[in-house]
Design an enzyme around this catalytic site. Structure first.
Site, PDB file in Angstrom:
ATOM      1  N   ARG A  30       0.670  -1.181  -0.025  1.00 40.37           N
ATOM      2  CA  ARG A  30       0.073   0.145   0.077  1.00 40.37           C
ATOM      3  C   ARG A  30       0.900   1.214   0.000  1.00 40.37           C
ATOM      4  O   ARG A  30       0.489   2.378  -0.434  1.00 40.37           O
ATOM      5  CB  ARG A  30      -0.883   0.015   1.148  1.00 40.37           C
ATOM      6  N   ILE A  56      -7.243   7.244  -1.466  1.00 40.26           N
ATOM      7  CA  ILE A  56      -6.941   5.698  -1.381  1.00 40.26           C
ATOM      8  C   ILE A  56      -7.872   5.234  -0.385  1.00 40.26           C
ATOM      9  O   ILE A  56      -8.067   5.750   0.758  1.00 40.26           O
ATOM     10  CB  ILE A  56      -5.695   5.291  -1.410  1.00 40.26           C
ATOM     11  N   SER A  57      -8.914   4.256  -0.879  1.00 39.70           N
ATOM     12  CA  SER A  57      -9.905   3.703   0.077  1.00 39.70           C
ATOM     13  C   SER A  57      -9.148   3.323   1.502  1.00 39.70           C
ATOM     14  O   SER A  57      -7.973   2.517   1.384  1.00 39.70           O
ATOM     15  CB  SER A  57     -10.509   2.644  -0.378  1.00 39.70           C
ATOM     16  N   GLN A  58      -9.972   3.015   2.631  1.00 36.52           N
ATOM     17  CA  GLN A  58      -9.449   2.288   3.787  1.00 36.52           C
ATOM     18  C   GLN A  58      -9.343   0.824   3.393  1.00 36.52           C
ATOM     19  O   GLN A  58      -9.907  -0.014   2.840  1.00 36.52           O
ATOM     20  CB  GLN A  58     -10.600   2.498   4.905  1.00 36.52           C
ATOM     21  N   PRO A  59      -8.013   0.189   3.710  1.00 34.31           N
ATOM     22  CA  PRO A  59      -7.669  -1.037   3.531  1.00 34.31           C
ATOM     23  C   PRO A  59      -8.938  -2.109   3.928  1.00 34.31           C
ATOM     24  O   PRO A  59      -9.392  -3.024   3.274  1.00 34.31           O
ATOM     25  CB  PRO A  59      -6.452  -1.319   4.614  1.00 34.31           C
TER      26      PRO A  59
END
Ligand code: SAH
Length: 202
Positions: A30, A56-59
């Site tokens: 990431r 960037i989306s949350q994992p």
């Protein structure tokens, strides 16, 4: 923290369960997809700004979405909202060289950001496009799976049309994550998971 730690956390919390998806999270770092000033925050389970009003989306969200999509080796997948390219890389790893990821981003600068981020992985199975993902990509249809990281009021008709029969769409609609299965040309089945917040579709 390392990318391995982040992956392990997602496994322990049961967001990641499928071996091929876990393998992809281990292979795609990431840190390669966040802005340079955020490198030390790359493994936090939080969305991070990548500029232009995008994140960037949350994992956890990425894990839930990909687990729901269940990509298979060899799949042709349409992705809407390339953003950083992080999900693009994960999907490309899962479908392998026999599969293909077609990813559309509205903002040209973000497409270039994703391209630069993905470069070090040398994927040969990714095509990036600039445009409005609501229209899909008719010239490359049909897709086995369609996944969107930007939310709208409904699943666009074009996605339903460009989806293979027995294919699946995973996309945010308002504050739900919708999982739509195409049973036949005009018959669809829908499941909703409540409680997600996404960047809106432009
Ligand atoms: N999966 C990405 C998420 C990026 S946020 C990541 O983890 O990095 C959602 C992205 O959707 C933003 O980059 C935004 O610019 C893009 N977007 C918004 N509306 C769009 C549209 N109509 N077509 C294509 N992309 C769109």
């Amino acid at each position: 923290m390392t990318n391995e730690d982040l992956t392990q956390k997602l496994i322990t919390e049961k967001f990641l369960t499928t071996p091929q998806i876990i393998n992809a999270f281990k292979s795609i770092d990431r840190k390669d997809f966040v802005l340079s000033e955020d490198k030390d925050r790359a493994y936090e389970d939080k969305p991070l700004s990548i500029g232009f009003g995008a994140t960037i989306s949350q994992p956890t969200t990425v894990a839930i979405m990909i687990e729901k999509l269940q990509p298979q080796e060899g799949d042709r997948i349409l992705e809407i909202g390339t953003g950083s390219g992080y999900m693009t890389g994960l999907l490309a790893k899962i479908v392998g060289e026999g599969g293909k990821i077609f990813s559309i981003e509205y903002i040209p600068e973000l497409k270039e950001f994703a391209k630069a981020n993905l470069k070090k992985y040398n994927f040969k199975n990714i095509s990036l496009f600039v445009g409005d993902g609501k229209a899909g990509l008719k010239e490359y249809a049909f897709f086995d799976k369609i996944i969107s990281s930007a939310s709208g009021d409904e699943i666009p008709k074009s996605w339903k049309e460009q989806l293979e029969i027995r294919g699946r769409v995973v996309a945010p609609v308002a504050e739900n994550l919708v999982i739509l299965d195409k049973l036949s040309k005009r018959k669809f089945k829908e499941e909703k998971i409540h409680g997600f917040i996404f960047v809106s579709l432009k």
